[in-house]
Design a protein around this motif. Structure first.
Motif, mmCIF file in Angstrom:
data_model
loop_
_atom_site.group_PDB
_atom_site.id
_atom_site.type_symbol
_atom_site.label_atom_id
_atom_site.label_comp_id
_atom_site.label_asym_id
_atom_site.label_seq_id
_atom_site.Cartn_x
_atom_site.Cartn_y
_atom_site.Cartn_z
ATOM 1 N N LEU A 127 -50.354 16.862 -38.216
ATOM 2 C CA LEU A 127 -48.931 16.541 -38.198
ATOM 3 C C LEU A 127 -48.094 17.770 -37.887
ATOM 4 O O LEU A 127 -48.346 18.869 -38.401
ATOM 5 C CB LEU A 127 -48.498 15.987 -39.560
ATOM 6 C CG LEU A 127 -49.118 14.685 -40.036
ATOM 7 C CD1 LEU A 127 -48.547 14.327 -41.401
ATOM 8 C CD2 LEU A 127 -48.880 13.554 -39.048
ATOM 9 N N ASP A 128 -47.048 17.588 -37.075
ATOM 10 C CA ASP A 128 -46.094 18.666 -36.837
ATOM 11 C C ASP A 128 -45.433 19.102 -38.141
ATOM 12 O O ASP A 128 -45.143 20.285 -38.343
ATOM 13 C CB ASP A 128 -45.022 18.211 -35.846
ATOM 14 C CG ASP A 128 -45.585 18.027 -34.443
ATOM 15 O OD1 ASP A 128 -46.657 18.598 -34.145
ATOM 16 O OD2 ASP A 128 -44.973 17.285 -33.656
ATOM 17 N N GLU A 129 -45.215 18.136 -39.023
ATOM 18 C CA GLU A 129 -44.602 18.445 -40.316
ATOM 19 C C GLU A 129 -45.476 19.415 -41.105
ATOM 20 O O GLU A 129 -44.983 20.320 -41.770
ATOM 21 C CB GLU A 129 -44.397 17.161 -41.109
ATOM 22 C CG GLU A 129 -43.783 17.360 -42.481
ATOM 23 C CD GLU A 129 -43.711 16.071 -43.277
ATOM 24 O OE1 GLU A 129 -43.315 16.127 -44.447
ATOM 25 O OE2 GLU A 129 -44.066 15.010 -42.718
ATOM 26 N N PHE A 130 -46.793 19.214 -41.034
ATOM 27 C CA PHE A 130 -47.688 20.147 -41.729
ATOM 28 C C PHE A 130 -47.606 21.538 -41.102
ATOM 29 O O PHE A 130 -47.552 22.542 -41.811
ATOM 30 C CB PHE A 130 -49.123 19.635 -41.680
ATOM 31 C CG PHE A 130 -50.131 20.644 -42.163
ATOM 32 C CD1 PHE A 130 -50.277 20.897 -43.519
ATOM 33 C CD2 PHE A 130 -50.898 21.374 -41.254
ATOM 34 C CE1 PHE A 130 -51.179 21.849 -43.965
ATOM 35 C CE2 PHE A 130 -51.803 22.321 -41.699
ATOM 36 C CZ PHE A 130 -51.945 22.562 -43.065
ATOM 37 N N LEU A 131 -47.616 21.607 -39.782
ATOM 38 C CA LEU A 131 -47.574 22.913 -39.113
ATOM 39 C C LEU A 131 -46.319 23.688 -39.477
ATOM 40 O O LEU A 131 -46.337 24.921 -39.524
ATOM 41 C CB LEU A 131 -47.665 22.717 -37.597
ATOM 42 C CG LEU A 131 -48.984 22.111 -37.089
ATOM 43 C CD1 LEU A 131 -48.912 21.857 -35.596
ATOM 44 C CD2 LEU A 131 -50.158 23.014 -37.411
ATOM 45 N N SER A 132 -45.241 22.967 -39.771
ATOM 46 C CA SER A 132 -43.993 23.643 -40.139
ATOM 47 C C SER A 132 -44.059 24.252 -41.539
ATOM 48 O O SER A 132 -43.168 25.005 -41.927
ATOM 49 C CB SER A 132 -42.822 22.662 -40.064
ATOM 50 O OG SER A 132 -42.906 21.696 -41.107
ATOM 51 N N LYS A 133 -45.117 23.931 -42.296
ATOM 52 C CA LYS A 133 -45.249 24.440 -43.662
ATOM 53 C C LYS A 133 -46.158 25.664 -43.746
ATOM 54 O O LYS A 133 -46.602 26.050 -44.829
ATOM 55 C CB LYS A 133 -45.780 23.331 -44.576
ATOM 56 C CG LYS A 133 -44.818 22.162 -44.715
ATOM 57 C CD LYS A 133 -45.391 21.062 -45.585
ATOM 58 C CE LYS A 133 -44.408 19.900 -45.717
ATOM 59 N NZ LYS A 133 -44.960 18.792 -46.529
ATOM 60 N N LYS A 134 -46.385 26.263 -42.597
ATOM 61 C CA LYS A 134 -47.203 27.477 -42.584
ATOM 62 C C LYS A 134 -46.448 28.626 -43.249
ATOM 63 O O LYS A 134 -45.242 28.785 -43.071
ATOM 64 C CB LYS A 134 -47.543 27.834 -41.142
ATOM 65 C CG LYS A 134 -48.412 29.060 -40.990
ATOM 66 C CD LYS A 134 -48.694 29.299 -39.517
ATOM 67 C CE LYS A 134 -49.288 30.656 -39.292
ATOM 68 N NZ LYS A 134 -49.480 30.948 -37.870
ATOM 69 N N LEU A 135 -47.184 29.429 -44.016
ATOM 70 C CA LEU A 135 -46.603 30.564 -44.730
ATOM 71 C C LEU A 135 -47.012 31.873 -44.056
ATOM 72 O O LEU A 135 -48.115 31.975 -43.498
ATOM 73 C CB LEU A 135 -47.079 30.570 -46.185
ATOM 74 C CG LEU A 135 -46.791 29.303 -46.997
ATOM 75 C CD1 LEU A 135 -47.427 29.416 -48.376
ATOM 76 C CD2 LEU A 135 -45.307 29.048 -47.101
ATOM 77 N N TYR A 136 -46.131 32.855 -44.111
ATOM 78 C CA TYR A 136 -46.500 34.182 -43.634
ATOM 79 C C TYR A 136 -47.471 34.769 -44.647
ATOM 80 O O TYR A 136 -47.149 34.944 -45.816
ATOM 81 C CB TYR A 136 -45.266 35.082 -43.496
ATOM 82 C CG TYR A 136 -45.553 36.354 -42.737
ATOM 83 C CD1 TYR A 136 -45.330 36.423 -41.358
ATOM 84 C CD2 TYR A 136 -46.061 37.478 -43.377
ATOM 85 C CE1 TYR A 136 -45.597 37.578 -40.640
ATOM 86 C CE2 TYR A 136 -46.332 38.646 -42.668
ATOM 87 C CZ TYR A 136 -46.102 38.687 -41.306
ATOM 88 O OH TYR A 136 -46.378 39.837 -40.603
ATOM 89 N N LEU A 137 -48.659 35.042 -44.188
ATOM 90 C CA LEU A 137 -49.745 35.404 -45.086
ATOM 91 C C LEU A 137 -49.498 36.752 -45.762
ATOM 92 O O LEU A 137 -49.074 37.711 -45.135
ATOM 93 C CB LEU A 137 -51.049 35.426 -44.285
ATOM 94 C CG LEU A 137 -52.365 35.545 -45.050
ATOM 95 C CD1 LEU A 137 -53.425 34.702 -44.373
ATOM 96 C CD2 LEU A 137 -52.796 36.996 -45.055
ATOM 97 N N GLN A 138 -49.754 36.786 -47.078
ATOM 98 C CA GLN A 138 -49.600 38.006 -47.858
ATOM 99 C C GLN A 138 -50.970 38.630 -48.130
ATOM 100 O O GLN A 138 -51.832 38.017 -48.745
ATOM 101 C CB GLN A 138 -48.919 37.704 -49.194
ATOM 102 C CG GLN A 138 -47.544 37.072 -49.059
ATOM 103 C CD GLN A 138 -46.980 36.711 -50.415
ATOM 104 O OE1 GLN A 138 -46.954 37.532 -51.321
ATOM 105 N NE2 GLN A 138 -46.530 35.477 -50.553
ATOM 106 N N TRP A 139 -51.130 39.842 -47.659
ATOM 107 C CA TRP A 139 -52.370 40.583 -47.886
ATOM 108 C C TRP A 139 -52.282 41.212 -49.263
ATOM 109 O O TRP A 139 -51.462 42.090 -49.519
ATOM 110 C CB TRP A 139 -52.520 41.645 -46.819
ATOM 111 C CG TRP A 139 -53.877 42.288 -46.763
ATOM 112 C CD1 TRP A 139 -54.735 42.527 -47.779
ATOM 113 C CD2 TRP A 139 -54.528 42.776 -45.582
ATOM 114 N NE1 TRP A 139 -55.869 43.129 -47.327
ATOM 115 C CE2 TRP A 139 -55.771 43.294 -45.976
ATOM 116 C CE3 TRP A 139 -54.171 42.813 -44.234
ATOM 117 C CZ2 TRP A 139 -56.664 43.874 -45.066
ATOM 118 C CZ3 TRP A 139 -55.056 43.376 -43.344
ATOM 119 C CH2 TRP A 139 -56.290 43.898 -43.747
#
Length: 934
Positions: A127-139
């Protein structure tokens, strides 16, 4: 005269069309693992065989963790005992993190190194909606794990979990924060392998042969395999479709059961008369597995890949004596091996921790189940084939004559003109619109079949358009693929192409599908795709699709695209106003967004009745809530006992349809004697009585992904006795149903989980939870129980169809727990349109506590109730478990006093025991109100 091989084949094919039952399942028609080169290679690998390490690890501009996977060389391999893969190029690894604790891992060939072609990645599922929930990954950190020489990269997943990329040896896993306990991992056993695409050189022989078919494999072996471990797991389930137990049995390791030495196969196939208790793959493929354990809970793993897949579940001790294992050997887990012929690694880790959490996470990626039309959740009557219009009207009138409700009558392939879809046989069905309208006048609907094989006839407008416009799948020589199916010589539209899907959708308009009406819906069969003269009765793997994609790369997703295009066609037909109903045999992740599925060509045997339950439960666990099995069995002639028991159980399937092969005896409900007709009628009435409850559960599935029918362990996750129980199931959180699976059974053993009591649906008698009970196998029902602490809405009046029940009043059945409390919900909308998405619905919450029953709005603030209204009232309130018996109740805010009397538990059983009943409280179902027991 000597006949040509082609002529002989045509003669044999005509004989098959006359007598299709000769297509019964034959083991040698299908490949096993040893006949499948990529599976054989992957299975031969030993733990620790992976020779890859992660290097150049960093955070990308997109906020992903990226790295290159390269083979060890003599310089970077201190032990120097692993093989060096001299021909391999670096692979690109990407780790992404999304809301709700979802980790995504992708591994592919690096495009900058110019591989021979781009490997196929499945579009139109995530889903496009799921892709919009991507987080900037924290190392978070770098740390050493288990005495590694190098470091591992640790990233933030959510407040409770972390993702770890282990550099050397390469491994990816999710662990709990704080205690470091692992949840899920890839390559912990070192079985990862990625065969890279190559240019063919002189002398290379990549052809693969099976029976009379040759696969050219123009890019050479391109398979991927890896191990996945589920920690703290007692069982694993999922990866439909297989006719076997809900808890997947081991396929490799010590003590493997007879018949389970093959991996679980995921390869969509047309399998006639499939056998039960087998890992053999059937009509659909969902590469999603869910684990469950008493201690940790649940986790899930999903590999988005549409090529053939084989999956081993390892038994305890499978790797005994191996010294190259990357985890503590005494840590409780279940190991699995995933093998695919092609594609990329595009895998998702779901951390749970509860089973409903995992399903919510998985369906946030692939989509929640569509909200069905109300009529489609009722009873369907089908047969291959109702002969003509006279037969249709005779069957329809007999349902009324015998006082049996139904909502849908189905027509199979022989209603068409020579099996040309979107047409009607003008002799047998001369007035299709009038026929549909007569059924619609009773609130009934019709479904016709539309399959993907298009008859190659230049006078057939569908074929001419598809041929002239180049819309067909091509063979390896780039000509229109020509295969054989029910239409004879046939071609198949290339549904991978969005433009062709749109063209196909337009064919369902009333102008194009002449003879169709708004009450006509669609059935997609044979969409694996089925090709009678193809390898394993399907499309050759080297056939070509849009963009030069080989069929091997997308085989399992073909039926999904066909289902999608058909569903979109019905939406377009109604100008986007009405929800579609399309039944599909083939399926893939995301199918739940487009309609219902069924378990295919089962047989009239007790074993197939029994295995229908774990098959449907598995589908529900993997997102597909709207599913059913052919009641009575598609093949064969069920004895009356089996048929009655199947109706009694099928009344609780999410999709409730009777269906039979054309070679079987007619088996409409009134053909087995008066008593059996009465029993079948009662079973169907039970379904109609519970339609409000089922429709509410379909809305719950539509909102959260939680399936309509559920394994017992989904509601009772800590009770180990439920883990292997797949002969009983929950309908929502309130009903437990136990099937009867043996002929002339005298008694049935039922495990009732939990600490609270359970109330028998027929007698109202209470039984203690947390123990097994022995019940008499009554002929009039299968054992079914309402859970204490729940409130179930019903509609009890007899009608011809669900459409005619629209204004009927409700009954609320309150089953009190030991604290004299109970809760339940009711969802209502117009039953057909998409207006519910704009807030046009009623969602009520019922609660009984402190001697008061309250009804309140359960819709989110600002939604629900303001755009949809009903004058329906509550007709009866039944109280189970309340003593001593009160005499009256006070209704607020009306300030009305009503009496409490003794009444039957259900009006369908005049001789049933009596229970406390509040009759005609005269409260509207959509209003807020309180009824206080005095």
């Amino acid at each position: 005269m000597k006949k040509s091989p082609n002529l002989i084949f045509h003669i044999l094919f005509l004989l098959l069309l006359i007598s299709p039952s000769v297509f019964s399942w034959k083991k040698d028609e299908f490949r096993n693992c040893n006949q499948t080169p990529f599976c054989k290679r992957a299975r031969s690998r030993k733990p620790g065989a992976c020779n890859l390490i992660a290097t150049e690890v960093s955070i990308s501009d997109d906020g992903d963790l990226i790295a290159k996977l390269i083979p060890k060389t003599q310089e970077n391999n201190e032990s120097q005992d692993a093989p060096v893969e001299v021909d391999s190029k670096p692979l690109l690894l990407t780790v992404s993190v999304y809301q709700d604790g979802i980790l995504r891992l992708k591994i592919d060939e690096e495009q900058s190194l110019n591989p021979p072609k781009k490997r196929f990645e499945v579009p139109d599922v995530i889903l496009d909606e799921f892709l919009s929930k991507k987080l900037y990954l924290q190392w978070l950190s770098e740390e050493k794990i288990d005495n590694d020489l190098g470091f591992s990269s640790v990233v933030y997943l959510d407040g409770d979990y972390e993702g770890v990329l282990r550099h050397d040896p390469f491994e990816v896993f999710v662990r709990e924060r704080g205690n470091g306990k692992r949840v899920l991992s890839i390559n912990s056993n070192g079985l990862f392998d990625f065969e890279q695409l190559r240019e063919k050189k002189e002398g290379d022989d990549w052809e693969e042969r099976f029976r009379s078919h040759t696969d050219t494999t123009p890019y050479g072996p391109q398979s991927i395999s890896f191990d996945v471990s589920f920690f703290g797991a007692d069982i694993v389930s999922g990866i439909p479709e297989h006719a076997t137990s809900l808890a997947l049995k081991p396929t490799s390791g010590p003590g493997v059961e007879d018949g389970f030495s093959e991996p679980y196969r995921l390869f969509n196939l047309d399998v006639f008369e499939y056998i039960d208790e087998s890992p053999f793959g059937l009509y659909g493929s969902i590469p999603f597995m869910i684990s469950h354990g008493k201690a940790r809970g649940s986790s899930g793993f999903f590999w988005l890949n549409a090529a053939e897949m084989q999956i081993d579940v390892f038994g305890t001790g499978w790797n005994a004596g191996q010294d190259k294992i990357m985890m503590p050997v005494d840590e409780k887990r279940i190991d699995t091996l995933w093998m695919s012929e092609a594609g990329v690694v595009d895998a998702f880790f779901f951390v749970g921790p509860g089973p409903k959490d995992v399903i919510r996470q998985y369906t946030s990626v692939t989509g929640r189940p569509a909200m069905p039309q109300l009529f489609s959740t009722a009873y369907h009557q089908c047969r291959w084939n109702y002969r003509d219009e006279e037969d249709v009207f005779d069957v329809d009138s007999k349902f009324d004559e015998h006082d049996i409700p139904y909502d849908v009558l189905w027509l199979d392939i022989d209603h068409t003109d020579g099996r040309r879809y979107f047409t009607w046989d003008k002799v047998l069905f001369p007035n299709p619109e009038e026929m549909q309208n007569k059924l619609a006048a009773k609130g009934r609907h019709m479904v016709t079949i539309v399959d993907p094989h298009i008859k190659r006839d230049d006078n057939y407008y569908i074929h001419k358009e598809a041929s002239d416009n180049g819309y067909y799948i091509k063979d390896a020589s780039n000509r229109d693929f020509d295969g054989w199916c029910w239409s004879g010589s046939s071609s198949y539209t290339d549904m991978v192409n969005p433009h062709i899907r749109s063209w196909w959708a337009d064919k369902f308009s009333y102008g194009n599908y002449v003879g169709s009406t708004p009450s006509l819906y669609v059935w997609n069969d044979m969409n694996e795709p089925s090709v009678f003269n193809g390898p394993e009765l399907t499309m050759p793997r080297d056939a070509l699709h849009f963009g030069g994609i080989e069929h091997r790369e997308l085989h399992n997703v073909y039926g999904y695209y066909f289902h999608m295009a058909t569903s979109n066609g019905l939406v377009k037909r109604g100008n986007g106003k009405d929800r579609p109903f399309v039944l599909s045999r083939a399926f893939f992740p995301g199918t739940q967004r487009y309609g219902a599925v069924w378990t295919g060509d089962n047989t009239a045997e007790w074993e197939h009745l029994r295995v229908s339950v774990p098959m449907l439960l598995t589908l529900g666990l993997t997102g597909i809530s709207f599913s059913g099995a052919d009641v009575g069995g598609f093949f064969g002639n069920p004895e009356p006992d089996l048929l009655v028991r199947w109706y009694q159980l099928g009344a609780y399937y999410p999709f409730f349809r009777a269906h039979a092969h054309q070679d079987t005896k007619r088996r409409e409900p009134w053909l087995f004697g008066e008593r059996n007709t009465e029993l079948i009628r009662e079973a169907i009435h039970t379904r109609y009585m519970f339609l409000p409850y089922f429709y509410t559960l379909f809305r719950e599935a539509n909102m959260t992904g939680t399936p309509v029918i559920r394994p017992l362990w989904m509601e009772f996750p800590a009770e180990e006795e439920t883990f292997s129980n797949d002969e009983a199931f929950m309908v929502g959180n309130s009903l437990l149903v136990q099937g009867v699976y043996t002929q002339r059974a005298k008694h049935v053993s039922v495990y009732l989980p939990g600490e609270q009591s359970w109330y028998d649906l027929r007698s109202g008698a209470a039984y203690k939870g947390g123990k097994r009970h022995k019940f008499e196998a009554l002929e009039d029902s299968v054992p079914a129980f309402q859970r204490a602490g729940t409130i179930i809405p019903r509609k009890d009046r007899f009608r011809r169809s669900s459409t005619q029940m629209g204004t009927d009043p409700y009954t609320l059945v309150i089953a009190l727990n030991s604290s004299k409390e109970a809760e339940g919900e009711l969802y209502i909308d117009d039953g057909k349109s998409f207006e519910f998405e704009n807030g046009a619905y009623i969602h009520r919450h019922f609660k009984f506590s402190n001697g008061k029953l309250t009804s309140s709005n359960a819709a989110p603030s600002g939604a629900g109730g303001n755009k949809f209204s009903t004058d329906c009232t509550v007709e009866r309130i039944i109280l189970l478990g309340l003593s001593p018996a009160p005499k009256s109740a006070l209704i607020e805010p009306a300030n009305q006093k009503v009496g409490i009397e003794m009444g039957p538990l259900t009006i369908r059983h005049g001789n049933s025991p009596s229970f406390l009943t509040i009759r005609k409280p005269k409260v509207r179902i959509e209003d807020d109100w309180t009824i206080k027991i005095l």
